[in-house]
Every structure is written in C-alpha cells, then in structure tokens.
Design a protein around this motif. Structure first.
Motif, PDB file in Angstrom:
ATOM      1  N   ASP A 213       7.938  -7.013  -5.509  1.00 40.17           N
ATOM      2  CA  ASP A 213       9.006  -6.739  -4.880  1.00 40.17           C
ATOM      3  C   ASP A 213       9.037  -5.065  -4.079  1.00 40.17           C
ATOM      4  O   ASP A 213       8.376  -4.733  -2.815  1.00 40.17           O
ATOM      5  CB  ASP A 213      10.459  -5.999  -4.790  1.00 40.17           C
ATOM      6  N   PRO A 214       8.589  -3.765  -5.274  1.00 46.72           N
ATOM      7  CA  PRO A 214       7.717  -2.453  -4.107  1.00 46.72           C
ATOM      8  C   PRO A 214       6.425  -2.533  -4.035  1.00 46.72           C
ATOM      9  O   PRO A 214       6.625  -2.122  -2.650  1.00 46.72           O
ATOM     10  CB  PRO A 214       7.995  -1.888  -5.607  1.00 46.72           C
ATOM     11  N   LYS A 215       5.730  -3.794  -4.446  1.00 48.52           N
ATOM     12  CA  LYS A 215       4.584  -3.945  -3.986  1.00 48.52           C
ATOM     13  C   LYS A 215       4.718  -4.407  -2.457  1.00 48.52           C
ATOM     14  O   LYS A 215       3.911  -4.304  -1.914  1.00 48.52           O
ATOM     15  CB  LYS A 215       3.751  -4.710  -4.565  1.00 48.52           C
ATOM     16  N   LEU A 216       5.236  -5.338  -2.392  1.00 52.72           N
ATOM     17  CA  LEU A 216       5.885  -6.031  -1.387  1.00 52.72           C
ATOM     18  C   LEU A 216       5.983  -5.654  -0.171  1.00 52.72           C
ATOM     19  O   LEU A 216       5.447  -5.578   0.837  1.00 52.72           O
ATOM     20  CB  LEU A 216       5.652  -7.426  -1.590  1.00 52.72           C
ATOM     21  N   ASP A 217       6.999  -4.990  -0.130  1.00 58.28           N
ATOM     22  CA  ASP A 217       7.121  -3.786   0.384  1.00 58.28           C
ATOM     23  C   ASP A 217       6.702  -2.432   1.223  1.00 58.28           C
ATOM     24  O   ASP A 217       6.772  -2.140   2.544  1.00 58.28           O
ATOM     25  CB  ASP A 217       8.846  -2.782  -0.582  1.00 58.28           C
ATOM     26  N   GLU A 218       5.971  -2.428  -0.161  1.00 58.17           N
ATOM     27  CA  GLU A 218       4.368  -1.362   0.595  1.00 58.17           C
ATOM     28  C   GLU A 218       3.519  -2.003   1.877  1.00 58.17           C
ATOM     29  O   GLU A 218       2.643  -1.176   1.625  1.00 58.17           O
ATOM     30  CB  GLU A 218       4.149  -1.011  -0.735  1.00 58.17           C
ATOM     31  N   LEU A 219       2.941  -3.519   1.111  1.00 58.35           N
ATOM     32  CA  LEU A 219       2.664  -3.516   2.087  1.00 58.35           C
ATOM     33  C   LEU A 219       2.243  -3.406   3.135  1.00 58.35           C
ATOM     34  O   LEU A 219       3.402  -4.098   3.575  1.00 58.35           O
ATOM     35  CB  LEU A 219       2.214  -5.720   1.149  1.00 58.35           C
ATOM     36  N   ASN A 220       0.978  -3.724   3.735  1.00 54.26           N
ATOM     37  CA  ASN A 220       1.519  -3.786   5.550  1.00 54.26           C
ATOM     38  C   ASN A 220       0.331  -4.065   5.638  1.00 54.26           C
ATOM     39  O   ASN A 220      -0.850  -3.262   6.230  1.00 54.26           O
ATOM     40  CB  ASN A 220       1.146  -1.895   6.086  1.00 54.26           C
ATOM     41  N   ILE A 221       0.782  -5.465   5.786  1.00 58.84           N
ATOM     42  CA  ILE A 221      -0.606  -5.951   6.557  1.00 58.84           C
ATOM     43  C   ILE A 221       0.495  -7.387   7.961  1.00 58.84           C
ATOM     44  O   ILE A 221       1.563  -7.430   7.647  1.00 58.84           O
ATOM     45  CB  ILE A 221      -0.999  -7.229   5.688  1.00 58.84           C
TER      46      ILE A 221
ATOM     47  N   GLU B 244      -6.197  -3.750  -2.408  1.00 57.90           N
ATOM     48  CA  GLU B 244      -6.706  -3.924  -2.839  1.00 57.90           C
ATOM     49  C   GLU B 244      -6.012  -2.562  -3.035  1.00 57.90           C
ATOM     50  O   GLU B 244      -5.780  -2.072  -5.092  1.00 57.90           O
ATOM     51  CB  GLU B 244      -8.148  -2.919  -3.255  1.00 57.90           C
ATOM     52  N   LYS B 245      -5.166  -1.398  -2.966  1.00 58.63           N
ATOM     53  CA  LYS B 245      -5.209  -0.462  -2.838  1.00 58.63           C
ATOM     54  C   LYS B 245      -3.353  -0.643  -3.375  1.00 58.63           C
ATOM     55  O   LYS B 245      -2.860   0.168  -4.096  1.00 58.63           O
ATOM     56  CB  LYS B 245      -4.823   0.556  -1.781  1.00 58.63           C
ATOM     57  N   VAL B 246      -2.211  -1.718  -2.534  1.00 55.17           N
ATOM     58  CA  VAL B 246      -1.336  -1.568  -3.083  1.00 55.17           C
ATOM     59  C   VAL B 246      -0.924  -2.754  -4.283  1.00 55.17           C
ATOM     60  O   VAL B 246      -0.318  -1.984  -5.632  1.00 55.17           O
ATOM     61  CB  VAL B 246      -0.878  -2.474  -2.319  1.00 55.17           C
ATOM     62  N   PHE B 247      -1.998  -3.101  -4.935  1.00 56.01           N
ATOM     63  CA  PHE B 247      -1.910  -3.896  -5.782  1.00 56.01           C
ATOM     64  C   PHE B 247      -3.383  -3.781  -6.918  1.00 56.01           C
ATOM     65  O   PHE B 247      -3.268  -3.804  -8.287  1.00 56.01           O
ATOM     66  CB  PHE B 247      -1.959  -5.662  -6.055  1.00 56.01           C
ATOM     67  N   ASP B 248      -3.788  -2.260  -6.480  1.00 58.30           N
ATOM     68  CA  ASP B 248      -4.877  -1.702  -7.812  1.00 58.30           C
ATOM     69  C   ASP B 248      -5.371  -2.728  -8.624  1.00 58.30           C
ATOM     70  O   ASP B 248      -6.144  -2.793  -9.561  1.00 58.30           O
ATOM     71  CB  ASP B 248      -3.860  -1.089  -8.739  1.00 58.30           C
ATOM     72  N   ILE B 249      -5.999  -3.739  -7.660  1.00 53.97           N
ATOM     73  CA  ILE B 249      -7.694  -4.600  -7.804  1.00 53.97           C
ATOM     74  C   ILE B 249      -8.820  -3.478  -7.447  1.00 53.97           C
ATOM     75  O   ILE B 249      -9.022  -3.426  -6.424  1.00 53.97           O
ATOM     76  CB  ILE B 249      -7.082  -5.565  -7.281  1.00 53.97           C
TER      77      ILE B 249
ATOM     78  N   LEU C   1       2.966 -15.315   0.714  1.00 58.20           N
ATOM     79  CA  LEU C   1       1.057 -14.693   0.110  1.00 58.20           C
ATOM     80  C   LEU C   1       0.974 -15.413  -1.421  1.00 58.20           C
ATOM     81  O   LEU C   1       1.601 -15.436  -1.989  1.00 58.20           O
ATOM     82  CB  LEU C   1       2.072 -12.997  -0.032  1.00 58.20           C
ATOM     83  N   SER C   2      -0.317 -15.238  -1.146  1.00 60.95           N
ATOM     84  CA  SER C   2      -1.359 -15.642  -2.413  1.00 60.95           C
ATOM     85  C   SER C   2      -2.394 -14.471  -2.308  1.00 60.95           C
ATOM     86  O   SER C   2      -3.175 -14.680  -1.815  1.00 60.95           O
ATOM     87  CB  SER C   2      -1.506 -16.956  -2.070  1.00 60.95           C
TER      88      SER C   2
END
Length: 173
Positions: free
Chosen positions: A124-132, A146-151, A79-80
């Motif tokens: 780790d917690p962000k990658l766990d939450e990521l749903n793609i 944008e939601k998961v990483f608060d961008i 992931l990048s």
C-alpha cells in the motif's frame, strides 16, 4: 331450471381452475424431491469428497484475496513486477490485481513472502508513492519502480501495468 345448475357449475369450474395452479404445485414437488435426493446423497461419501474439494479451492483463493484497501484507487488496476539479479532468479515477484471479482495481492522480495492483506500492508505505501501513468517512458518507469521498491542491481526487470482507463503497458530492463 337448466340455467340454475349451469351457473354454479361454471363458477365452481372457474374457482377450481384459479386455485389449482398446477405449475406451482409441480415446482414445489420437484424442489422437495431434489431436497430429498440431496439429503440422501449426503449420506454418500462422494458428497463429503466434493465438500472437501470445495473447501480446498476456497482456501487457495482466499490466500491472496484482499479485504483491506481493496477498493483503493492507485491510478491502475493491475501491476506485476518481476526481477532477477546476477545471483537470484525471481528475486522480486509482486502482483496486484483489482477487478470485479475482488482484489488480490502477492509479494515476494528478498526472501520475504506475503499474500492478501499481509501483502497489502507492504504494498500500500509503495503503490501510493508510485508515480507512473500512460505517458511515462520505459526508462522513467523502470527508474521509478527501482526507486519505490528499492530494487538494486536487477539484471532483468519486467513491469506490466493496466491503468484505470484500460490502457496496458509493459516496461522492461
């Protein structure tokens, strides 16, 4: 009488041929010579320079190498994420890569930087939450990142992802 001398001589010849494996002896001598040459070279300054160079490269490689959660399955192996806003180029620069050589992680966002295990503590917690997944649309993937990483307010957002099945996708804003 000739037969009595012939049997011991043949036996001795076979015994000598069986015991004297010249290939092993030559290999051992070559190894000893190589070891001696290496020891001789260690007194030379060029060997010290080589070891210093090896240490530098291993330190560079170790900075982003992950040991914590290194084999965790997020559904993707790479992931990048890169993002800019109106004021800051490279506001976000996140990378995660797991392959046969190991796992590497880098995290840079809002002035915070981390590599390796420190980056994984954040990711780790962000990658766990990521749903793609491979069927996620471009707009949905961008919204999820944008939601998961608060961008917020990104003028440019690029996401490259390689899923566990080998499928590669690129999402852009």
């Amino acid at each position: 009488m000739k037969k009595t001398y012939l049997v011991p001589v043949l036996g001795l010849a076979l015994f000598a041929a069986g015991c004297g494996n010249s290939d092993n002896q030559e290999t051992e001598k070559v190894e000893e010579t190589t070891t001696t040459d290496d020891n001789t070279m260690s007194d030379d300054n060029s060997t010290n320079d080589d070891s210093t160079m090896n240490d530098d490269s291993s330190n560079t490689q170790d900075q982003d190498t992950v040991t914590d959660n290194a084999d965790k399955d997020y559904g993707f192996v790479s992931l990048s994420i890169e993002a800019d806003d109106a004021d800051t180029m490279n506001l976000v620069d996140i990378s995660y890569d797991r392959d046969n050589d190991g796992t590497e992680a880098d995290y840079q966002m809002d002035g915070e930087r981390a590599q390796g295990n420190d980056a994984m503590k954040i990711l780790d917690p962000k990658l766990d939450e990521l749903n793609i997944d491979t069927n996620t649309s471009n707009d949905d993937a961008i919204a999820e990142i944008e939601k998961v990483f608060d961008i917020q307010d990104a003028t440019r957002l690029e996401v490259e992802i390689e899923f566990a099945d080998g499928t590669e996708k690129e999402f852009m804003k």
